[in-house]
Scaffold this motif. Structure first.
Motif, PDB file in Angstrom:
ATOM      1  N   ASN A   1       0.804  -1.236   0.000  1.00 48.42           N
ATOM      2  CA  ASN A   1       0.000   0.000   0.000  1.00 48.42           C
ATOM      3  C   ASN A   1       0.831   1.277   0.000  1.00 48.42           C
ATOM      4  O   ASN A   1       0.277   2.377   0.124  1.00 48.42           O
ATOM      5  CB  ASN A   1      -0.956   0.012   1.191  1.00 48.42           C
ATOM      6  CG  ASN A   1      -0.235   0.031   2.532  1.00 48.42           C
ATOM      7  OD1 ASN A   1       0.994   0.110   2.598  1.00 48.42           O
ATOM      8  ND2 ASN A   1      -1.006  -0.061   3.623  1.00 48.42           N
ATOM      9  N   ASP A   2       2.174   1.155  -0.111  1.00 50.92           N
ATOM     10  CA  ASP A   2       2.998   2.379  -0.139  1.00 50.92           C
ATOM     11  C   ASP A   2       3.699   2.584  -1.485  1.00 50.92           C
ATOM     12  O   ASP A   2       4.552   3.462  -1.602  1.00 50.92           O
ATOM     13  CB  ASP A   2       4.012   2.376   1.003  1.00 50.92           C
ATOM     14  CG  ASP A   2       4.950   1.173   0.974  1.00 50.92           C
ATOM     15  OD1 ASP A   2       4.742   0.273   0.119  1.00 50.92           O
ATOM     16  OD2 ASP A   2       5.893   1.130   1.788  1.00 50.92           O
TER      17      ASP A   2
ATOM     18  N   GLY B   1      -3.747  -3.949   3.369  1.00 46.98           N
ATOM     19  CA  GLY B   1      -2.590  -3.201   2.910  1.00 46.98           C
ATOM     20  C   GLY B   1      -1.401  -3.367   3.835  1.00 46.98           C
ATOM     21  O   GLY B   1      -1.551  -3.332   5.062  1.00 46.98           O
ATOM     22  N   VAL B   2      -0.216  -3.566   3.240  1.00 44.98           N
ATOM     23  CA  VAL B   2       1.025  -3.683   4.006  1.00 44.98           C
ATOM     24  C   VAL B   2       2.105  -2.871   3.305  1.00 44.98           C
ATOM     25  O   VAL B   2       2.008  -2.572   2.121  1.00 44.98           O
ATOM     26  CB  VAL B   2       1.484  -5.151   4.144  1.00 44.98           C
ATOM     27  CG1 VAL B   2       0.471  -5.965   4.920  1.00 44.98           C
ATOM     28  CG2 VAL B   2       1.730  -5.766   2.772  1.00 44.98           C
ATOM     29  N   SER B   3       3.149  -2.523   4.024  1.00 47.80           N
ATOM     30  CA  SER B   3       4.251  -1.767   3.420  1.00 47.80           C
ATOM     31  C   SER B   3       5.091  -2.690   2.531  1.00 47.80           C
ATOM     32  O   SER B   3       5.052  -3.926   2.665  1.00 47.80           O
ATOM     33  CB  SER B   3       5.136  -1.158   4.502  1.00 47.80           C
ATOM     34  OG  SER B   3       5.844  -2.186   5.197  1.00 47.80           O
ATOM     35  N   THR B   4       5.855  -2.055   1.649  1.00 52.45           N
ATOM     36  CA  THR B   4       6.760  -2.822   0.793  1.00 52.45           C
ATOM     37  C   THR B   4       7.754  -3.603   1.648  1.00 52.45           C
ATOM     38  O   THR B   4       8.051  -4.774   1.363  1.00 52.45           O
ATOM     39  CB  THR B   4       7.512  -1.873  -0.157  1.00 52.45           C
ATOM     40  OG1 THR B   4       6.575  -1.179  -0.972  1.00 52.45           O
ATOM     41  CG2 THR B   4       8.495  -2.628  -1.045  1.00 52.45           C
ATOM     42  N   GLU B   5       8.252  -2.981   2.684  1.00 59.16           N
ATOM     43  CA  GLU B   5       9.226  -3.643   3.556  1.00 59.16           C
ATOM     44  C   GLU B   5       8.613  -4.880   4.216  1.00 59.16           C
ATOM     45  O   GLU B   5       9.239  -5.946   4.271  1.00 59.16           O
ATOM     46  CB  GLU B   5       9.720  -2.661   4.614  1.00 59.16           C
ATOM     47  CG  GLU B   5      10.798  -3.232   5.519  1.00 59.16           C
ATOM     48  CD  GLU B   5      11.294  -2.213   6.533  1.00 59.16           C
ATOM     49  OE1 GLU B   5      12.190  -2.570   7.333  1.00 59.16           O
ATOM     50  OE2 GLU B   5      10.789  -1.066   6.520  1.00 59.16           O
TER      51      GLU B   5
ATOM     52  N   ALA C   1      13.765  -7.397  -5.845  1.00 60.76           N
ATOM     53  CA  ALA C   1      14.420  -6.188  -6.345  1.00 60.76           C
ATOM     54  C   ALA C   1      13.842  -4.966  -5.647  1.00 60.76           C
ATOM     55  O   ALA C   1      12.675  -4.959  -5.241  1.00 60.76           O
ATOM     56  CB  ALA C   1      14.200  -6.069  -7.851  1.00 60.76           C
ATOM     57  N   PRO C   2      14.634  -3.908  -5.508  1.00 65.89           N
ATOM     58  CA  PRO C   2      14.083  -2.658  -4.967  1.00 65.89           C
ATOM     59  C   PRO C   2      13.077  -2.066  -5.951  1.00 65.89           C
ATOM     60  O   PRO C   2      13.222  -2.196  -7.169  1.00 65.89           O
ATOM     61  CB  PRO C   2      15.312  -1.766  -4.816  1.00 65.89           C
ATOM     62  CG  PRO C   2      16.310  -2.311  -5.786  1.00 65.89           C
ATOM     63  CD  PRO C   2      16.065  -3.788  -5.854  1.00 65.89           C
ATOM     64  N   ARG C   3      12.049  -1.434  -5.424  1.00 67.95           N
ATOM     65  CA  ARG C   3      10.980  -0.894  -6.254  1.00 67.95           C
ATOM     66  C   ARG C   3      10.762   0.583  -5.947  1.00 67.95           C
ATOM     67  O   ARG C   3      10.823   0.990  -4.787  1.00 67.95           O
ATOM     68  CB  ARG C   3       9.680  -1.665  -6.021  1.00 67.95           C
ATOM     69  CG  ARG C   3       9.668  -3.047  -6.672  1.00 67.95           C
ATOM     70  CD  ARG C   3       8.632  -3.946  -6.030  1.00 67.95           C
ATOM     71  NE  ARG C   3       8.330  -5.127  -6.832  1.00 67.95           N
ATOM     72  CZ  ARG C   3       9.101  -6.212  -6.918  1.00 67.95           C
ATOM     73  NH1 ARG C   3      10.256  -6.251  -6.261  1.00 67.95           N
ATOM     74  NH2 ARG C   3       8.736  -7.232  -7.655  1.00 67.95           N
ATOM     75  N   PRO C   4      10.470   1.397  -6.982  1.00 68.57           N
ATOM     76  CA  PRO C   4      10.151   2.807  -6.713  1.00 68.57           C
ATOM     77  C   PRO C   4       8.817   2.909  -5.981  1.00 68.57           C
ATOM     78  O   PRO C   4       7.851   2.213  -6.329  1.00 68.57           O
ATOM     79  CB  PRO C   4      10.069   3.424  -8.108  1.00 68.57           C
ATOM     80  CG  PRO C   4       9.780   2.275  -9.036  1.00 68.57           C
ATOM     81  CD  PRO C   4      10.429   1.081  -8.421  1.00 68.57           C
TER      82      PRO C   4
END
Length: 475
Positions: free
Chosen positions: A362-363, A422-426, A435-438
């Motif tokens: 959700n971020d 909803g949860v954070s990317t982390e 992979a890191p995401r924008p």
């Protein structure tokens, strides 16, 4: 009769699309005269297409009344007169609504004309010792002999008013024998090659261009063969390459094997396409990604410097830089692509159908890009001749998170929006190889909209897409 002196450089449109008549400044005195017969910077500013001439030819004609044509050739020409005068005639022999349109004008050293591929060209000298000169943007090749089209100088439909009757003119036997307009097969449009026709965008382009005989579709694997095809494929018959192929496995690109494939497809492959497009003056359409940015800005404009976070984004940024070196290029930067095939919306609809309550990021915020809009945007830029460069494209509307979109999908499937957590990317990727995401992927659509193309609202596209997934299959 000499040239008219001191006319300003100016372009004049004609009844034949693409044929442009030019007034050329000629400077003279008691010694004679001088002119800039070809001056790229000034003439392209005045309206001459930057057509990339590679050869200069001169036709010297001993006597007045020498008549040559009507010949349509598979390259563009810029025609002028070095000395003397000619009566010029041009007939559109290209496939399309202007087939058969004719235009005539007298040329002397102070006049020139641009004649695009497929427009029949003829002239009749009005003075002895006339030198007729022209630049062309391709070399003769046996591969293009079938792309020559000829029309009889005396064709009744074109009805060229020759100043010197053809019965009194000097003609070759071949020119006398050319067919009438009713017997002429028009020169077909140049071809468009779509690379990656098996992907989500490729399938949308197949649907949009299914009825166009001038379009060829190549599957993704053909990208590796372009280096070999450069010498074998008759590129003079092509006008555009649309690169819909890409390696998009974001997480797999971080592995040794995935990294190699990502660079091969997204960089080396694009380099092969750019080399072909540059060498043969083709338009290259290339599709980019929001992953070329690190997501630190709320809204991404086309001119934002690259700042990719992971291997996938690095390869897409490198591919963009290569594609941008092609003089005639369109780079369409997208986000969160949805089309026919595996994608986020299809996955969420499947989970909703099975009653699963997913955890969704959700971020990360942006907009979906539906391939129907992406394909239509590509065709719009090509059809309208929009300025070359980079354009952002996504569906329109308010930016959303992945969790917001998932909740919308659940609601459209008749499920409770609260089934999506909803949860954070982390949190989502904790303990996973990813992979890191924008975090911010919203693209500014102002530049694209200024060309006259306004994408559909994401909410409307999403509703139609989910309905199509839920519709019973027939056949």
């Amino acid at each position: 009769m000499g040239p008219t002196f001191s006319k300003p450089l100016a372009a004049r449109e004609t009844p034949i699309p693409g044929v442009v008549l030019f007034d050329l400044p000629v400077h003279g005195d008691n010694r004679g005269w001088f002119k800039e017969n070809w001056q790229r910077a000034k003439m392209t500013t005045a309206g001459l297409p930057d057509f990339g001439p590679v050869q200069n030819n001169i036709s010297f004609n001993e006597t007045a009344g020498t008549t040559r044509g009507i010949h349509a050739e598979p390259w563009d020409k810029f025609i002028s007169v070095a000395t003397g005068r000619v009566f010029g005639a041009w007939v559109d022999l290209r496939e399309g609504p202007s087939f058969g349109a004719a235009f005539t004008a007298e040329l002397d050293p102070s006049t020139a004309i641009f004649v695009p591929r497929g427009v029949g060209n003829a002239f009749q000298t009005l003075e002895d010792g006339t030198a007729y000169t022209y630049l062309v943007n391709d070399h003769w090749s046996a591969d293009v002999q079938d792309q020559y089209v000829f029309l009889n100088l005396a064709d009744e439909t074109a009805a060229i008013p020759w100043p010197i009757p053809l019965t009194d003119a000097e003609l070759s036997a071949k020119d006398r024998a050319h067919p009438r307009l009713a017997e002429v097969t028009p020169l077909v449009q140049r071809k468009t090659l779509v690379i990656g026709a098996d992907g989500q965008l490729g399938r949308a382009l197949r649907a949009a261009l299914a009825d166009h005989p001038s379009v060829e579709f190549a599957v993704r694997q053909d990208l590796d063969l372009l280096g070999e095809l450069d010498s074998a494929r008759p590129w003079a018959a092509y006008d555009t390459i649309i690169n819909a192929a890409a390696y998009t496995a974001v997480d797999a690109a971080e592995t040794p094997a995935g990294r190699a494939v990502a660079w091969a497809v997204n960089v080396t492959g694009v380099g092969a396409l750019a080399r072909v497009a540059g060498a043969h003056r083709l338009t290259l359409v290339h599709v980019s990604s929001d992953y070329v940015f690190d997501g630190s800005r709320d809204l991404h404009k086309e001119a934002e410097p690259f700042s990719p976070l992971g291997v996938y984004g690095q390869t897409k940024a490198a591919g963009d830089a290569i594609a941008a070196m092609v003089p005639r290029h369109y780079i369409l930067r997208t986000s969160w692509v949805i089309g026919e095939g595996d994608n986020f919306v299809r996955t969420m609809a499947g989970l909703a159908g099975r009653g699963i309550k997913p955890r969704v990021v959700n971020d990360q915020v942006g907009r979906l890009t539906f391939t129907v809009d992406l394909a239509d945007a590509i065709l719009h830029l090509l059809a309208t001749g929009a300025p070359y460069g980079t354009y952002n494209i996504s569906s329109d509307g308010e930016p959303q998170s992945w969790a917001d979109i998932a909740a919308d999908v659940y609601a459209l499937c008749g499920r409770d929006r609260n089934d999506v957590t909803g949860v954070s990317t982390e949190e989502y990727f904790a303990g996973k190889h990813a992979a890191p995401r924008p975090l911010q992927s919203t693209l500014d659509l102002t530049k694209l909209k200024a060309t006259g193309f306004v994408p559909e609202l994401s909410s409307e596209r999403l509703k139609s897409y989910v309905e199509s997934l839920r519709a019973p299959r027939t056949g």
